[in-house]
Write an enzyme that holds these catalytic residues in place. Structure first.
Site, mmCIF file in Angstrom:
data_model
loop_
_atom_site.group_PDB
_atom_site.id
_atom_site.type_symbol
_atom_site.label_atom_id
_atom_site.label_comp_id
_atom_site.label_asym_id
_atom_site.label_seq_id
_atom_site.Cartn_x
_atom_site.Cartn_y
_atom_site.Cartn_z
ATOM 1 N N ASP A 106 0.846 -1.194 0.000
ATOM 2 C CA ASP A 106 0.000 0.000 0.000
ATOM 3 C C ASP A 106 0.882 1.244 0.000
ATOM 4 O OD1 ASP A 106 -2.086 -1.751 0.402
ATOM 5 O OD2 ASP A 106 -2.086 -1.459 2.578
HETATM 6 N N1 URA Z 1 -1.138 -5.995 3.763
HETATM 7 C C1 URA Z 1 -1.590 -4.739 3.851
HETATM 8 O O1 URA Z 1 -2.588 -4.462 4.497
HETATM 9 N N2 URA Z 1 -0.905 -3.766 3.211
HETATM 10 C C2 URA Z 1 0.213 -3.995 2.520
HETATM 11 O O2 URA Z 1 0.797 -3.063 1.967
HETATM 12 C C3 URA Z 1 0.677 -5.312 2.445
HETATM 13 C C4 URA Z 1 -0.026 -6.286 3.078
#
Ligand code: URA
Length: 254
Positions: A106
């Site tokens: 993310d």
């Molecule tokens: N899980 C998440 O919630 N965000 C990420 O970036 C990777 C795994």
């Protein structure tokens, strides 16, 4: 998928130019069909390629690029963002390769992101059926107890309706108003770790990926990148080789 001319050159059949000539002369077959276009693309690991009837051995040592990035917050894990936000490629000033991220983090997640032009590696390292373990450290609001951590270990329902697969979870440290928790999962649904902690009532304040299989972020600084070491690269290549079992058909795309 690679151009036939390049496949032959990489396999050491001849130079790029000579390989193109050999192809145009009609001396090359792919899965029994004569191919006369050097630019036609094939998966060299999924096809039987012959020159003058002799099979071409495609080297698995073909040069591929593998880069580990410690992604900072605020960067999107794509190579191009239509909204003009900062992307991970803004951190890696390489122009001569076509690198793609292996999975996504993310925008507000930090940590280990692998970039490569090796499609087989990307497939194996991201597809849930191979179950490659990803390790994260989440700083969460409050301190979950063993009962709540056990829910994560067993699996919780995600927004999509899927149950998360069993996870390996351990409390690293409680700070009073927050706690850091290590979580290892073999799948990688969108915002999965955040959703898992939401499901037990402990929202994530910050999230860092520390490991991808045998790769570890170690002391790589946030915002920095490096090429994989030989040992790391061998592990990735070993994983990539698993994908060949799954690929049966030769897909010509141009
Ligand atoms: N899980 C998440 O919630 N965000 C990420 O970036 C990777 C795994």
């Amino acid at each position: 998928m690679e151009r036939l001319g390049k496949i032959l050159a990489n396999a050491g059949v001849a130079s790029r130019r000579a390989s193109a000539r050999i192809i145009k002369e009609g001396r090359v077959t792919v899965d029994g069909e004569v191919i006369r276009e050097p630019g036609a693309r094939f998966d060299p690991f999924a096809c039987q390629i012959r020159v003058d009837g002799k099979p071409v051995t495609v080297s698995t040592c073909e040069k591929k690029t593998y880069i580990m990035l410690n992604k900072p917050k605020g960067y999107v894990s794509t190579v191009h963002d239509p909204q003009g936000r900062l992307t991970i490629l803004d951190l890696i000033p390489l122009t001569d390769t076509r690198l793609f991220p292996v999975g996504r983090l993310d925008r507000d997640t930090e940590g280990l992101l692998l970039l490569t032009d090796d499609g087989h590696a990307t497939y194996v390292l991201t597809h849930p059926r191979f179950g490659i373990e990803k390790t994260y450290v989440a700083v969460v609001k409050g301190t979950p107890g063993e009962d709540e951590l056990n829910q994560l270990r067993r699996g919780v329902r995600l927004q999509s309706g899927h149950m998360s697969s069993p996870a390996v979870v351990r409390l690293i440290k409680a700070y009073g108003s927050s706690a850091s928790v290590e979580i290892k999962i073999g799948e990688g649904r969108k915002r999965q770790v955040r959703e898992m902690f939401n499901a037990i009532g402990y929202p994530v304040k910050s999230l860092t990926r520390t490991h991808l299989g045998e790769l570890s972020i170690g002391d790589l600084k946030v915002g920095s990148w490096r090429y994989l070491t030989q040992t790391e690269e061998s592990w990735v290549r070993k994983m990539a080789a698993r994908s060949e079992e799954g690929i049966r058909s030769c897909k010509r795309i141009s």
